[in-house]
Design a protein around this motif. Structure first.
Motif, PDB file in Angstrom:
ATOM      1  N   LYS A  44     -27.236  34.603 -19.298  1.00  0.00           N
ATOM      2  CA  LYS A  44     -26.295  35.674 -18.991  1.00  0.00           C
ATOM      3  C   LYS A  44     -26.946  36.747 -18.118  1.00  0.00           C
ATOM      4  O   LYS A  44     -26.321  37.268 -17.196  1.00  0.00           O
ATOM      5  N   LEU A  45     -28.205  37.061 -18.413  1.00  0.00           N
ATOM      6  CA  LEU A  45     -28.906  38.056 -17.612  1.00  0.00           C
ATOM      7  C   LEU A  45     -29.096  37.561 -16.178  1.00  0.00           C
ATOM      8  O   LEU A  45     -28.945  38.323 -15.219  1.00  0.00           O
ATOM      9  N   THR A  46     -29.435  36.285 -16.036  1.00  0.00           N
ATOM     10  CA  THR A  46     -29.594  35.707 -14.699  1.00  0.00           C
ATOM     11  C   THR A  46     -28.275  35.744 -13.938  1.00  0.00           C
ATOM     12  O   THR A  46     -28.232  36.107 -12.753  1.00  0.00           O
ATOM     13  N   ALA A  47     -27.191  35.376 -14.633  1.00  0.00           N
ATOM     14  CA  ALA A  47     -25.872  35.391 -13.981  1.00  0.00           C
ATOM     15  C   ALA A  47     -25.484  36.809 -13.579  1.00  0.00           C
ATOM     16  O   ALA A  47     -24.898  37.027 -12.509  1.00  0.00           O
ATOM     17  N   ARG A  48     -25.830  37.793 -14.431  1.00  0.00           N
ATOM     18  CA  ARG A  48     -25.504  39.176 -14.088  1.00  0.00           C
ATOM     19  C   ARG A  48     -26.302  39.636 -12.877  1.00  0.00           C
ATOM     20  O   ARG A  48     -25.789  40.349 -12.007  1.00  0.00           O
ATOM     21  N   GLY A  49     -27.565  39.225 -12.798  1.00  0.00           N
ATOM     22  CA  GLY A  49     -28.375  39.569 -11.634  1.00  0.00           C
ATOM     23  C   GLY A  49     -27.795  39.001 -10.352  1.00  0.00           C
ATOM     24  O   GLY A  49     -27.738  39.689  -9.323  1.00  0.00           O
ATOM     25  N   ARG A  50     -27.352  37.739 -10.416  1.00  0.00           N
ATOM     26  CA  ARG A  50     -26.727  37.135  -9.236  1.00  0.00           C
ATOM     27  C   ARG A  50     -25.431  37.860  -8.876  1.00  0.00           C
ATOM     28  O   ARG A  50     -25.125  38.075  -7.693  1.00  0.00           O
ATOM     29  N   ALA A  51     -24.662  38.237  -9.907  1.00  0.00           N
ATOM     30  CA  ALA A  51     -23.406  38.938  -9.660  1.00  0.00           C
ATOM     31  C   ALA A  51     -23.666  40.290  -8.990  1.00  0.00           C
ATOM     32  O   ALA A  51     -22.883  40.731  -8.136  1.00  0.00           O
ATOM     33  N   MET A  52     -24.762  40.938  -9.356  1.00  0.00           N
ATOM     34  CA  MET A  52     -25.096  42.215  -8.726  1.00  0.00           C
ATOM     35  C   MET A  52     -25.434  42.035  -7.254  1.00  0.00           C
ATOM     36  O   MET A  52     -25.081  42.881  -6.419  1.00  0.00           O
ATOM     37  N   LEU A  53     -26.111  40.940  -6.933  1.00  0.00           N
ATOM     38  CA  LEU A  53     -26.399  40.658  -5.526  1.00  0.00           C
ATOM     39  C   LEU A  53     -25.108  40.442  -4.739  1.00  0.00           C
ATOM     40  O   LEU A  53     -24.941  40.959  -3.628  1.00  0.00           O
ATOM     41  N   THR A  54     -24.191  39.665  -5.313  1.00  0.00           N
ATOM     42  CA  THR A  54     -22.911  39.423  -4.652  1.00  0.00           C
ATOM     43  C   THR A  54     -22.143  40.723  -4.475  1.00  0.00           C
ATOM     44  O   THR A  54     -21.559  40.988  -3.410  1.00  0.00           O
ATOM     45  N   ALA A  55     -22.137  41.562  -5.525  1.00  0.00           N
ATOM     46  CA  ALA A  55     -21.411  42.830  -5.443  1.00  0.00           C
ATOM     47  C   ALA A  55     -21.998  43.737  -4.365  1.00  0.00           C
ATOM     48  O   ALA A  55     -21.251  44.393  -3.622  1.00  0.00           O
ATOM     49  N   ALA A  56     -23.317  43.770  -4.268  1.00  0.00           N
ATOM     50  CA  ALA A  56     -23.949  44.599  -3.242  1.00  0.00           C
ATOM     51  C   ALA A  56     -23.549  44.134  -1.848  1.00  0.00           C
ATOM     52  O   ALA A  56     -23.256  44.949  -0.961  1.00  0.00           O
ATOM     53  N   THR A  57     -23.512  42.834  -1.654  1.00  0.00           N
ATOM     54  CA  THR A  57     -23.145  42.286  -0.355  1.00  0.00           C
ATOM     55  C   THR A  57     -21.708  42.646   0.010  1.00  0.00           C
ATOM     56  O   THR A  57     -21.422  43.096   1.132  1.00  0.00           O
ATOM     57  N   ARG A  58     -20.801  42.466  -0.944  1.00  0.00           N
ATOM     58  CA  ARG A  58     -19.393  42.716  -0.648  1.00  0.00           C
ATOM     59  C   ARG A  58     -19.096  44.204  -0.506  1.00  0.00           C
ATOM     60  O   ARG A  58     -18.228  44.596   0.301  1.00  0.00           O
ATOM     61  N   LEU A  59     -19.802  45.031  -1.253  1.00  0.00           N
ATOM     62  CA  LEU A  59     -19.623  46.470  -1.069  1.00  0.00           C
ATOM     63  C   LEU A  59     -20.137  46.896   0.297  1.00  0.00           C
ATOM     64  O   LEU A  59     -19.508  47.725   0.974  1.00  0.00           O
ATOM     65  N   ASP A  60     -21.243  46.319   0.732  1.00  0.00           N
ATOM     66  CA  ASP A  60     -21.780  46.646   2.050  1.00  0.00           C
ATOM     67  C   ASP A  60     -20.809  46.223   3.146  1.00  0.00           C
ATOM     68  O   ASP A  60     -20.596  46.954   4.122  1.00  0.00           O
ATOM     69  N   VAL A  61     -20.203  45.048   2.999  1.00  0.00           N
ATOM     70  CA  VAL A  61     -19.209  44.597   3.977  1.00  0.00           C
ATOM     71  C   VAL A  61     -18.044  45.575   4.024  1.00  0.00           C
ATOM     72  O   VAL A  61     -17.553  45.943   5.110  1.00  0.00           O
TER      73      VAL A  61
END
Length: 255
Positions: free
Chosen positions: A227-244
């Motif tokens: 779950k922690l690994t999945a949350r870390g990946r989700a944070m990366l995705t969120a950062a990318t989409r927020l930047d876009v």
């Protein structure tokens, strides 16, 4: 684009998109002369960013981040994001500490006396006699609650569920928590954040205490690690989409 066009990409209803607009998670829609909503790529980028933030940080944090962005306060938005990353780091550190504690437990004798001076200084709950609350090596309920950032009532609930077994001062009835209780409280805190019920946690803690089979414990910790690994990946995705999204809307009014 219509509301249904935005909704289709994410498997949402058109009403959900309108609700997100109403709640300020995406910018206000443009309107036709007849009053129909018209969404653009800016709205599509905002929706992708918001849903990614929800997946990474939860609904409350995701909404706060988007509100801050739409108010032009990027510093606040990034502060909320930082808090989310900080919690993820604390969860990882707690998981590592619990793994280390379990490994130490299975490699040593089950019953160990608290090391002299290993706990907090004598407190107000009871005398300083060995093995009593307030003695060196024992924590009061307030000290343990402060350490975990929970309420004393939470610790009493854990005790009632059989997760914690503090000693009691025979005169005052105050609780004293030793090294094993601190370890069990760390584990309970971790698994509660992972969504495990108290009954499950009590079973796992009992296995640790008896130094018996640890398959269930290992499974619980491995599941939380995923779950922690999945949350870390989700944070990366969120950062990318927020930047876009930020690049799409430009410097104003969202700076």
């Amino acid at each position: 684009m219509r509301p249904s066009d935005l909704a289709r990409e994410h498997g949402l209803s058109a009403q959900a998109v309108r609700n997100y607009e109403r709640d300020g998670f995406i910018p206000p829609a443009e309107r036709t002369s007849s009053g129909y909503r018209v969404y653009t790529e800016v709205h599509a980028a905002a929706l992708r960013a918001y849903l990614a933030l929800v997946a990474a940080f939860g609904y409350a944090y995701g909404g706060r981040i988007m509100h801050a962005v739409h108010e032009g306060d990027l510093d606040h938005a990034f502060t909320v994001i930082d808090h989310g990353h900080g919690r993820l780091l604390r969860d990882r550190q707690t998981l590592d500490a619990v793994r280390e504690a379990v490994g130490h437990l299975t490699a040593t004798a089950r019953e160990q006396e608290p090391a002299p001076g290993a706990g907090s200084a004598p407190g107000a709950e009871g005398s300083a006699a060995p093995g009593r609350p307030g003695a060196p090596g024992l924590r009061t309920i307030g000290e343990l609650a402060h350490r975990l950032d929970v309420t004393p009532a939470t610790l009493r609930n854990w005790e009632e569920a059989g997760i914690l077994t503090p000693v009691r001062d025979p005169e005052t009835g105050y609780r004293g928590f030793g090294a094993n209780d601190v370890r069990d409280a760390d584990l309970a805190h971790l698994l509660r954040r992972g969504g495990y019920p108290l009954e499950h946690i009590a079973t796992v803690v009992h296995q640790i205490r008896t130094a018996g089979g640890t398959d269930e414990l290992a499974g619980a910790l491995d599941g939380w690690q995923r779950k922690l690994t999945a949350r870390g990946r989700a944070m990366l995705t969120a950062a990318t989409r927020l930047d876009v999204y930020l690049n799409t809307v430009g410097p104003a009014p969202y700076r």
